[in-house]
Design a protein around this motif. Structure first.
Motif, PDB file in Angstrom:
ATOM      1  N   ALA A 158       1.029  -1.248   0.111  1.00 62.55           N
ATOM      2  CA  ALA A 158       0.067  -0.019   0.070  1.00 62.55           C
ATOM      3  C   ALA A 158       0.731   1.197   0.006  1.00 62.55           C
ATOM      4  N   SER A 159       0.170   2.443  -0.345  1.00 58.95           N
ATOM      5  CA  SER A 159       1.133   3.498  -0.489  1.00 58.95           C
ATOM      6  C   SER A 159       1.666   3.938   0.981  1.00 58.95           C
ATOM      7  N   ILE A 162      -1.439   5.988   2.704  1.00 60.08           N
ATOM      8  CA  ILE A 162      -2.179   5.195   3.088  1.00 60.08           C
ATOM      9  C   ILE A 162      -1.940   4.369   4.420  1.00 60.08           C
ATOM     10  N   ASP A 212      -1.741  -4.988  -4.076  1.00 64.32           N
ATOM     11  CA  ASP A 212      -2.021  -3.589  -3.498  1.00 64.32           C
ATOM     12  C   ASP A 212      -3.330  -3.268  -2.540  1.00 64.32           C
ATOM     13  N   THR A 213      -3.155  -3.170  -1.391  1.00 61.96           N
ATOM     14  CA  THR A 213      -4.456  -2.791  -0.484  1.00 61.96           C
ATOM     15  C   THR A 213      -4.818  -1.247  -0.571  1.00 61.96           C
ATOM     16  N   SER A 214      -3.954  -0.549  -1.290  1.00 59.88           N
ATOM     17  CA  SER A 214      -4.369   0.932  -1.060  1.00 59.88           C
ATOM     18  C   SER A 214      -5.884   1.254  -1.266  1.00 59.88           C
ATOM     19  N   GLU A 215      -6.580   0.639  -2.267  1.00 58.52           N
ATOM     20  CA  GLU A 215      -7.853   1.062  -2.447  1.00 58.52           C
ATOM     21  C   GLU A 215      -8.838   0.235  -2.170  1.00 58.52           C
ATOM     22  N   ASP A 217     -10.766  -2.264   0.737  1.00 53.57           N
ATOM     23  CA  ASP A 217     -11.179  -2.272   2.407  1.00 53.57           C
ATOM     24  C   ASP A 217     -10.911  -3.595   2.862  1.00 53.57           C
TER      25      ASP A 217
END
Length: 244
Positions: A158-159, A162, A212-215, A217
């Motif tokens: 993730a970023s 975030i 990638d879990t940035s976007e 939930d």
């Protein structure tokens, strides 16, 4: 009665802090009736032993104390426990002193060797028990070092922004305070230390699935993980009274 969907073998979840590793690892384990191991909490407990002894985390004496520490990790995803010399230290190891020192302690090769051996024993004990399902293991070197033969390895990302937001939110909910700017710096510092250490650096395994879990939930991440488990043939059903 309807059979229960269970996990076969090991799911290795790696990644830096703030990617949702702990939350989704516990949930995934519960979804598949599996056990759960938080290897990061084991390094934190060993670090707490060093701090309690009043020894510098970077020193060889600190490494000796960490290796000798009596760390016990429970594998119940509904109630994961971490004890130091029989004392439940789950709350204390999440505080700032341990968080600031854990990278230094965990960088010692002898500490990593000792805890990796302990982690492997725990995993082997779970897999040897035919009355249980498999195990979800989370950390920073699970797919590369602890269980390189795991049938499913996932590296969560993730970023920085975030991850810092998630971590500062966790700290506030736990009453630990902290602000976004300082948390962001701490996250980036931890990333640099963990990725740059000579022994077992933080990195994805060559055959890991990058997620990638940035976007996403929690529900979205779990859905992706459940699909991966089933696609790899790692889920199986047990009817009433059956063992695997």
């Amino acid at each position: 009665m309807v059979g229960v969907e269970l996990l076969r073998g090991v799911v290795a979840l790696d990644g830096p802090s703030g990617t949702g590793k702990s939350t989704v690892a516990k949930r995934l384990a519960r979804d598949f009736g599996a056990r759960y191991l938080d290897t990061g909490s084991m390094y934190r407990a060993a670090t707490l032993a060093v701090l309690r002894a009043g020894v510098e985390p970077e020193s060889s004496a600190g490494a000796d104390i960490a290796v000798a520490a009596a760390v016990q990790a429970g594998t119940d995803p509904g109630n994961p426990t971490i004890c130091l010399d029989g004392e439940n230290v789950a709350a204390e190891i999440r505080g700032l002193p341990v968080t600031s020192a854990v990278s230094a302690v965990s960088a010692h090769p002898v500490v990593r060797h000792a805890l990796v051996e302990l982690q492997r024993r725990i995993i082997a004990e779970v897999l040897a028990d035919e009355t249980r399902a498999g195990i979800v293991v989370e950390g920073r070197d699970i797919g590369t070092v602890v269980t390189p033969d795991a049938p499913l390895k996932v590296y969560l990302t993730a970023s920085d922004e975030i991850r810092a937001s998630r971590r500062s939110g966790q700290d506030r909910r736990a009453g630990r305070g902290g602000d976004h700017a300082s948390t962001l710096l701490a996250v980036q510092r931890r990333d640099a230390l963990d990725s740059g250490r000579a022994t077992s650096p933080l990195r994805p395994a060559e055959d890991a699935v990058m997620l990638d879990t940035s976007e996403l939930d929690i529900g979205g991440v779990l859905a992706a993980l459940r699909e991966l488990v089933r696609d790899r043939g790692l889920s199986w059903s047990r009817g009433p009274g059956m063992v695997r």
